[in-house]
Scaffold this active site. Sequence first.
Site, short mmCIF file in Angstrom:
data_model
loop_
_atom_site.label_atom_id
_atom_site.label_comp_id
_atom_site.label_asym_id
_atom_site.label_seq_id
_atom_site.Cartn_x
_atom_site.Cartn_y
_atom_site.Cartn_z
N LYS A 61 0.99 -1.26 0.01
CA LYS A 61 0.01 0.05 -0.12
C LYS A 61 0.93 1.21 -0.05
CE LYS A 61 -1.49 2.66 3.28
NZ LYS A 61 -1.38 3.99 2.56
N GLU A 103 10.57 1.20 9.95
CA GLU A 103 11.98 2.34 9.22
C GLU A 103 11.20 3.82 9.52
OE1 GLU A 103 14.54 1.27 8.47
OE2 GLU A 103 14.51 -0.79 8.05
N CYS A 118 14.37 10.49 4.91
CA CYS A 118 14.62 10.00 6.56
C CYS A 118 16.08 10.29 6.93
CB CYS A 118 14.27 8.47 6.41
SG CYS A 118 15.06 7.48 5.59
N GLU A 172 12.36 16.82 13.59
CA GLU A 172 12.54 16.24 12.19
C GLU A 172 12.06 17.32 11.17
OE1 GLU A 172 10.89 12.65 10.33
OE2 GLU A 172 12.69 12.56 9.18
P1 NAD Z 1 3.17 8.59 7.53
O1 NAD Z 1 3.53 8.01 8.76
O2 NAD Z 1 2.28 9.63 7.91
O3 NAD Z 1 2.75 7.64 6.56
C1 NAD Z 1 3.53 6.32 6.15
C2 NAD Z 1 2.33 5.54 5.59
O4 NAD Z 1 1.47 4.94 6.50
C3 NAD Z 1 1.42 5.97 4.41
O5 NAD Z 1 1.18 4.89 3.23
C4 NAD Z 1 0.10 6.21 5.20
O6 NAD Z 1 -1.14 6.21 4.37
C5 NAD Z 1 0.36 5.03 6.39
N1 NAD Z 1 -0.56 5.17 7.59
C6 NAD Z 1 -0.93 6.33 8.06
N2 NAD Z 1 -1.58 5.87 9.34
C7 NAD Z 1 -1.55 4.77 9.18
C8 NAD Z 1 -2.02 3.71 10.28
N3 NAD Z 1 -2.80 4.13 11.55
N4 NAD Z 1 -1.75 2.59 10.26
C9 NAD Z 1 -1.03 1.98 9.15
N5 NAD Z 1 -0.32 2.74 8.16
C10 NAD Z 1 -0.97 4.26 8.20
O7 NAD Z 1 4.66 9.14 6.84
P2 NAD Z 1 4.82 10.05 5.71
O8 NAD Z 1 4.39 11.55 6.03
O9 NAD Z 1 4.34 9.23 4.46
O10 NAD Z 1 6.50 9.94 5.50
C11 NAD Z 1 7.48 10.82 6.09
C12 NAD Z 1 8.16 10.08 7.37
O11 NAD Z 1 8.65 8.77 6.87
C13 NAD Z 1 9.45 10.74 7.77
O12 NAD Z 1 9.34 10.83 9.25
C14 NAD Z 1 10.44 10.11 7.30
O13 NAD Z 1 11.62 10.39 8.19
C15 NAD Z 1 9.85 8.63 7.19
N6 NAD Z 1 10.76 7.86 6.34
C16 NAD Z 1 11.58 6.82 6.95
C17 NAD Z 1 12.47 6.06 6.08
C18 NAD Z 1 13.16 4.93 6.71
O14 NAD Z 1 13.68 4.14 5.94
N7 NAD Z 1 13.54 5.13 7.93
C19 NAD Z 1 12.40 6.05 4.95
C20 NAD Z 1 11.37 7.23 4.45
C21 NAD Z 1 10.76 7.88 5.21
#
Ligand code: NAD
Length: 474
Positions: free
Chosen positions: A169, A242, A276, A374
Amino acid sequence: MSDQFTHTIDGKAETSERSFDVVNPATAQPFAKCPDASREQLDRAVTAARGAFASWSRKSFAARREAIVAFAHALAKRIDAIGPVLTREQGKPLGQAKWEIGGAVHELEAMCALTLETQLIRNDGKHRVELIYHPLGVVGAITPWNFPIILAAHKIAHGLYAGNTMVLKPSPYTPLATLLMGEVARDTLPPGVLNVVAGGNDLGAWMTEHPGIDRISFTGSVPTGKRVMASAAGTLKRVTLELGGNDPAIVLEDANVGEIVPNLFRGAFLNAGQICMAVKRIYAPEKLYEPLVEGLTKLALSHRVGDGMDADVEMGPLQNKMQFDKVMDLIDDTKRNKSARITAGGHTLNRPGYFIAPTVVADAEDDMRLVREEQFGPVLPILKYKDVNDAVRRANDTRFGLCASVWTEDYERGADVAKRIEAGTVWVNHHVGSEADMPFGGFKESGIGRELGTMGLASYMEPQVIKIPLRGAG
Ligand code: NAD
């Protein structure tokens, strides 16, 4: 390639009754509709994955590698078609969008070149004890909006190579290129092995509680990661998280400023800082402080920002309005701090879309929100230090622990300092990047578990100990 975007469920295209708009962040206008998967569609995707698991899990690693490499090659053929879709939905310059998809192709192949051998734990004349690995079942993969394709590729590569099947997803902000990846899977993988469904955050939550899903591979923010872990606990799913980072870069006194400035700049501003593992704060010694600020400021002022579809653009907009507002709020907070000096940027661009000028903040202080949170955007604070022990202490004074870097001409000293930083990956004279054989993940609240490397591959499998008595042993 069809203009209508569809889910991939059991090897077939599907639309949904409901759909949602996908916005181009360079214009702030919707440009496409995305189908919004229902709970019933998720159930069918999980059932398809479960059905496909029986034969996929019995294939050899070599047979699964061959199928995944065929998928990767088919994806490579569609780079020119998928690249512009990725740029329109994500905002990154077209060259970088194509580079991301090319990187995904490379990672798919390289990650499936790893092997996970049966491990002989003991053979003492009485017993032979072996550690073997079994596929887990159905993996639910959930990705964020900053690198939708390469992050999906990481999950697909090891998830499928390990013998699992998958429901993937993407983020509702950037679902389209991932749906096109699903189209590629339809042509190259057995039905049900890789299902791709788009939807809102609810769909992610349904996945984490779904009894038919055995493991969640989640990449996203810390707050959502905590919700995912709590929800997965209900069915004791295996989880890797992650999550976010607040990566420090510590410059040592002997660093070559002229050489490191372009690399530090790239580490902080690539993908408009929405990485990230981007450089999110720099600690610089007094001696090098002004030359570093000057060098980074100069690059920020000349960086070409614009619509990623325009030639020569080096940095696109922030991906969505929420992130744009968050970063502008951090900039406004920084402006209220009396000591901080904004030497480049600090403002939006005077045009539609979520554009923020590359921003450098000198004389940043430890307790500023820009330093503690962040930022996930093109704003870089630079802090001064006197003593490297103090710099290490301040770098570690955070709940994050994803990555870090140390910059020096003395690589061994750099490695010594690196070992004292609480982060999953620490580079010497480099920042940003993932490699197939390097386990990736965070200390502290930056995550749980590791992806990539044999450690990552093993995390997609269930280890089993087999203890066999040896005939004739007394
Ligand atoms: P987010 O947590 O808002 O969303 C990530 C995903 O989770 C999306 O697909 C979203 O639809 C889904 N989601 C939202 N609520 C959920 C729930 N309750 N249960 C399950 N899934 C749910 O993150 P974002 O804003 O899309 O991404 C940015 C963040 O991701 C930043 O903090 C960044 O540092 C982090 N990130 C981490 C890595 C890593 O490898 N450590 C890589 C890229 C991004």
